[in-house]
Design an enzyme around this catalytic site. Structure first.
Site, PDB file in Angstrom:
ATOM      1  N   SER A 212      18.533  86.785 -23.544  1.00  0.00           N
ATOM      2  CA  SER A 212      17.690  87.924 -22.022  1.00  0.00           C
ATOM      3  C   SER A 212      17.058  88.753 -22.351  1.00  0.00           C
ATOM      4  O   SER A 212      16.881  89.531 -23.359  1.00  0.00           O
ATOM      5  CB  SER A 212      19.013  88.814 -21.563  1.00  0.00           C
ATOM      6  OG  SER A 212      18.281  89.040 -20.211  1.00  0.00           O
ATOM      7  N   CYS A 338      27.433  95.010 -13.757  1.00  0.00           N
ATOM      8  CA  CYS A 338      27.909  93.994 -12.348  1.00  0.00           C
ATOM      9  C   CYS A 338      28.743  94.422 -11.770  1.00  0.00           C
ATOM     10  O   CYS A 338      28.660  93.688 -10.764  1.00  0.00           O
ATOM     11  CB  CYS A 338      27.675  92.206 -13.012  1.00  0.00           C
ATOM     12  SG  CYS A 338      25.799  92.054 -13.804  1.00  0.00           S
TER      13      CYS A 338
END
Lengths: 396, 368
Positions: A212, A338
């Site tokens: 990422s 998250c």
């Protein structure tokens, strides 16, 4: 070489949540700008019917090579995705669904990122049997445990290289070697490690690797999946459409995102030793300055960890209270970003056998290239003060 | 280079870039984080959600951000279970036809709605398809090649009355023609940022309340659980700005495009070109044409050499050597279809671009 830095907002809290996301390197922003507006190379890289499209395509391919090279991988084995979440979903679902006829057992760990765990849970509902390996109390997976869990039915093993909450480095080389002579795919979620630790794909027999960009000072919304021998490895795509990315990930390629990721990855590779040294120094400084707070414990194996993530619990201090108390001074997290929307204890620490106050008191402090020593000392002081204040309040 | 391929992608509007830059340079917080710089990203996303919602006349809660049109179309179709009866038209984009092919392999039956010679959905074919009581239909609102616009509200209304869930692929239509989601009688609608001077890597699925698409990617719970993954904040902000500009400047854009088109089409007529779907309502910026006896590939190459970027049709289908499936579906003869070129105009195009293009075309075809 002088380090150029992202713009800092006046009076903003000290940012110590680099594991959630990093600022974009100014060089990476500059690398994105030529592919956006009317005066730039904005054409669709799939529009190879004209020169502008071809030029955009060559930018994409050059970027692919720039990402593959430092990993010693074959450029054509890298597929661009919208990020690590998509790369993890594509790797795990893609392998499981394409190879389900060979076996229905898949293995992962209890400390993976949600994008891995939720995908395994989904497959569990699709009649796959899943083993979730627990780490030792230091947060490390024991390769022998993993080997014992395998059966003839096992088709996929997925283990992260670095845990996003504790920074603990997992023994992926050992696992990869142990799996090499078996007919089992090995996927590594390298979202936290890519750009920070060397990954030599020519030496370590990893089959799939997720990366990422926004964790190594690149833009959000871009990542990639490495698939060894992609051409000969059946993988079920998540998306179907115009055939981009060898048919594995259709959709118009975002040239600027890809160019930004390649630039950021190149810089991260060049500066790897320097960035690591810097993180080591900051870690030492942080732990020193936190001594003032007294009575805290670091969660996770201190001998196998990335220096830029520190997970710790202060005795008798609740993590969410601490985060709120520090809100205007220091930006830190109680777990992965998250998770932080909900008041939920870390599944990682829980799997390590941590419970009670130590579990609910855990905070993650993570820093990086642009964090200064002054910031760390100042943040350490603020944290120590807040801890002291909260403990006093609790006594009253 | 004169760029005449705006249906493939558009450049960023300078004002869009300006809106994005702070989120590339200094506001980098993860929108899921609770501290200030995280909340800044969160509120920027919510502001963009309002801008996109305004473009299509929905409430912000109905906007699910995705990585683009392909993902939106796939997400819309992802809730379809096996053994479902599907309906799509013969002129859908590959990001609809390809997922539908996969569903066919999972015991779904698919009815194909034919189009007439103008590329408009055929009523008789529609009635035959409806008789099969499809559970789900996916229909393209404005076609990417011909630009032809369907009366989706009418078709979807009839389908909906019999219980069909309808998805509209509005990737080419959004931002170019007025779109009121609630008047379209559909439950799902896909739109994309980079077709409306927004960034590549941004898009949205518009969802009617009560309709719940099955997520394609899991983990993290972003976008109400419909689309996990750290949000591409800068791209979303850019998409929002592009949507705001498209809404505010749509009629101005339309007039500019129509003026250019009125300059282009007589020039093409002089070359005996057939303009596809000319008799029906098209996107104001799109002209697809064919010239009998001309090799389209050769023409594209010559035009490219002389500095004109045009396309034969869909960018995604490039390089196949096959005639366009859209034109084939319209019953266009193979040779004429293979000569097809698509000119799709944009904001930066000038009258000189168009006259130069026609002149160049005439030179190449030796018809000066």
């Amino acid at each position: 070489m002088k380090l150029s830095k992202p713009l800092k907002q006046f009076n903003s809290p000290i940012y110590l949540d680099y594991a959630a996301t990093t600022p974009i390197a100014p060089e990476a922003v500059d690398a994105m700008l030529p592919y956006l507006t009317q005066t730039g190379l904005f054409a669709n890289p799939s529009s190879i019917q004209h020169g502008m499209g071809e030029a955009a395509e060559s930018v994409v391919e050059r970027s692919r090579s720039r990402i593959a090279e430092p990993c010693h991988g074959n450029a054509k084995d890298f597929v661009f995705t919208s990020g690590a979440t998509e790369a993890n979903n594509l790797a795990i679902k893609g392998i499981a669904l394409a190879h389900r006829d060979r076996g229905r057992h898949i293995v992962t760990t209890a400390i993976e990122h949600k994008s891995v765990l939720d995908t395994f849970k989904h497959l569990e509902s699709q009649s796959f049997a899943v083993t979730y390996l627990r780490p030792d109390s230091n947060g490390r997976i024991v390769p022998d445990d993993l080997l014992k869990s395998l059966s003839d039915e096992t088709i996929l093993v997925s283990v992260m290289q670095i845990n996003n909450e504790t920074g603990v480095i997992q023994p992926i080389e050992q696992i990869a070697d142990a799996l090499a002579d078996k007919n089992i795919f090995f996927h590594v979620d390298a979202a936290q490690s890519a750009g920070k630790l060397p990954i030599d794909l020519s030496a370590i027999p990893i089959d799939l690797l997720s990366i990422s960009a926004h964790k190594f000072y690149g833009p959000k919304g871009i990542g990639c999946l490495f698939i060894r021998n992609r051409k000969r490895t059946p993988l079920a795509p998540l998306l179907h459409g115009g055939g981009q990315e060898f048919g594995l990930r259709p959709g118009t390629l975002a040239t600027h995102q890809i160019a930004g990721m390649a630039e950021a990855f190149g810089i991260a590779h060049e500066r790897q030793a320097q960035d690591l040294d810097h993180a080591e120094r900051l870690r030492k400084l942080l732990l020193e300055s936190l001594q003032a707070a007294g009575d805290f414990v670091v969660n996770g194996d201190p001998t196998h960890c990335l220096p830029n993530i520190v997970n710790l619990s202060f005795a008798n201090v609740d993590a969410s209270a601490l985060l709120i108390a520090l809100r205007d001074q220091v930006a830190i997290a109680s777990g992965s970003a998250c998770n932080s929307g909900a008041v939920e204890a870390s599944h990682v620490l829980r799997a390590m056998g941590i419970e009670g106050d130590r579990l609910y008191g855990a905070v993650r402090i993570s820093f990086g290239r642009y964090t200064t020593e002054t910031e760390i000392v100042s943040a350490g002081r603020s944290i120590a003060e807040a801890v002291e204040r909260l403990r006093t309040l609790a006594l009253e | 280079m004169v760029y005449l391929d705006h249906n493939a992608t558009t450049p960023l509007d300078d004002r869009v870039l300006e809106a994005m830059l702070p989120f590339l340079k200094s506001f980098y917080g993860n929108p899921s984080a609770l501290y200030r710089i995280g909340r800044l990203s969160r509120s920027a996303i919510e502001a963009a959600r309002e801008q996109v919602a305004a473009l299509v006349g929905v409430s912000p809660g109905q906007v699910v951000f995705t990585s683009g049109g392909t993902e939106s179309n796939n997400l819309a179709l992802n809730s379809i279970k096996s053994h479902t009866r599907l309906l799509i038209s013969s002129i859908e984009h590959p990001s609809v036809t390809e997922p539908v092919e996969r569903l066919r392999n999972r015991s779904c039956s698919v009815d194909i709605l034919a189009v007439n010679e103008n590329g408009i959905f055929d009523r008789e074919s529609f009635e035959r398809c409806c008789a099969n009581r499809p559970n789900f239909a996916s229909l393209i609102l404005a076609n990417n090649e011909t630009g032809v616009i369907q009366s989706i509200a009418e078709w979807a209304g009839m389908l909906r009355e019999q219980g069909t869930i309808v998805h509209a692929d509005a990737v080419q239509a959004a931002g170019k023609i007025p779109l009121a989601f609630n008047a379209l009688n559909v439950q799902l609608m896909s739109i994309s940022g980079h077709k409306i001077y927004g960034p590549k890597g941004s898009g949205a699925l518009i969802v009617e309340k009560g309709t719940e698409p099955e997520p394609l990617q899991l983990g993290g719970g972003q976008e109400q659980g419909f689309r996990a993954g750290t949000e591409n904040v800068a791209a979303i902000v850019g998409f929002g700005k592009a949507a705001e500009l498209a809404l505010a400047e749509m009629s101005q854009w339309r007039n500019q495009m129509l003026d250019l088109r009125q300059l282009l089409e007589p020039g093409l007529a002089e070359l005996n070109a057939t303009i596809f779907s000319q008799a029906v309502e098209r996107l104001p910026n799109t002209v697809q044409f064919g010239i009998d006896g001309v090799d389209g590939e050769m023409l594209l190459m010559q035009l490219d050499k002389k500095g004109f970027a045009v396309s034969s049709g869909s960018a995604c289908a490039s390089g196949g050597g096959m005639p366009s499936p859209v034109l084939t579906a319209m019953g266009v003869a193979r040779d004429l279809a293979k000569s097809a070129l698509r000119v799709s105009l944009g904001k930066a195009n000038t009258e000189a671009d168009i006259t130069d293009f026609v002149k160049c075309l005439k030179t190449i075809l030796n018809r000066t």
